[in-house]
Design a protein around this motif. Structure first.
Motif, short mmCIF file in Angstrom:
data_model
loop_
_atom_site.label_atom_id
_atom_site.label_comp_id
_atom_site.label_asym_id
_atom_site.label_seq_id
_atom_site.Cartn_x
_atom_site.Cartn_y
_atom_site.Cartn_z
N TYR A 10 0.85 -1.19 0.00
CA TYR A 10 0.00 0.00 0.00
C TYR A 10 0.89 1.25 0.00
CZ TYR A 10 -2.82 3.73 2.03
OH TYR A 10 -3.43 4.93 2.28
N GLY A 11 0.57 2.17 -0.87
CA GLY A 11 1.32 3.42 -0.94
C GLY A 11 2.44 3.42 -1.96
N ALA A 12 2.80 2.25 -2.49
CA ALA A 12 3.85 2.18 -3.50
C ALA A 12 3.32 2.77 -4.81
CB ALA A 12 4.30 0.74 -3.73
N ASP A 13 4.15 3.49 -5.52
CA ASP A 13 3.75 4.05 -6.81
C ASP A 13 3.50 2.92 -7.80
OD1 ASP A 13 6.06 6.83 -6.62
OD2 ASP A 13 3.98 6.69 -5.97
N HIS A 14 2.53 3.12 -8.68
CA HIS A 14 2.21 2.10 -9.68
C HIS A 14 3.37 1.84 -10.64
CE1 HIS A 14 -1.93 1.42 -8.54
NE2 HIS A 14 -2.05 2.72 -8.37
N ASP A 15 4.22 2.84 -10.84
CA ASP A 15 5.36 2.65 -11.75
C ASP A 15 6.65 2.32 -11.01
OD1 ASP A 15 5.64 5.13 -10.63
OD2 ASP A 15 6.05 6.18 -12.50
N ASP A 16 6.56 2.07 -9.71
CA ASP A 16 7.73 1.68 -8.92
C ASP A 16 8.25 0.34 -9.43
OD1 ASP A 16 9.53 0.80 -6.95
OD2 ASP A 16 8.37 1.72 -5.34
N PRO A 17 9.53 0.25 -9.75
CA PRO A 17 10.05 -1.02 -10.26
C PRO A 17 10.07 -2.14 -9.21
CG PRO A 17 11.81 0.58 -9.99
CD PRO A 17 10.52 1.30 -9.73
N ASP A 18 10.00 -1.78 -7.93
CA ASP A 18 9.99 -2.77 -6.86
C ASP A 18 8.94 -2.39 -5.82
OD1 ASP A 18 10.56 -4.87 -5.16
OD2 ASP A 18 12.44 -4.03 -4.44
N PRO A 19 7.64 -2.59 -6.14
CA PRO A 19 6.57 -2.17 -5.22
C PRO A 19 6.27 -3.16 -4.12
CG PRO A 19 5.61 -3.13 -7.16
CD PRO A 19 7.11 -3.14 -7.36
#
Length: 88
Positions: A10-19
């Motif tokens: 929760y809270g990780a960016d959708h484009d984060d390479p390691d969410p």
């Protein structure tokens, strides 16, 4: 544990390479509602806060942007937080 490590936090960016979850952190799995299946990072939370759960910001709940989804620990297994409803 392998399955847990592939989940999105929760809270990780959708484009984060390691969410996904990070080693050394503590997580609770959200069950039901708009945040179903996400993990919430509870690293460093006080015991009282862990017993209460959380009202987490979401743009996809019943109240749209600015609303919150309320989750509380499951009595039988507090590693899982069940959705209680949405609030403005």
């Amino acid at each position: 544990m392998d399955e847990l490590m592939r989940r999105r936090v929760y809270g990780a960016d959708h484009d984060d390479p390691d969410p996904g979850p990070q080693p050394g952190h503590a997580y609770r799995e959200l069950v039901g509602g708009p945040l179903d299946g996400l993990l919430v990072d509870v690293t460093g939370w006080e015991e009282d806060a862990l017993r209460e759960g959380a009202a987490l910001s979401t743009e996809i709940g019943a109240h749209g942007p600015g609303g919150r989804a309320v989750y509380q620990p499951r009595a039988a297994d507090p590693r899982f937080w069940d959705w209680q409803g949405d609030t403005p």
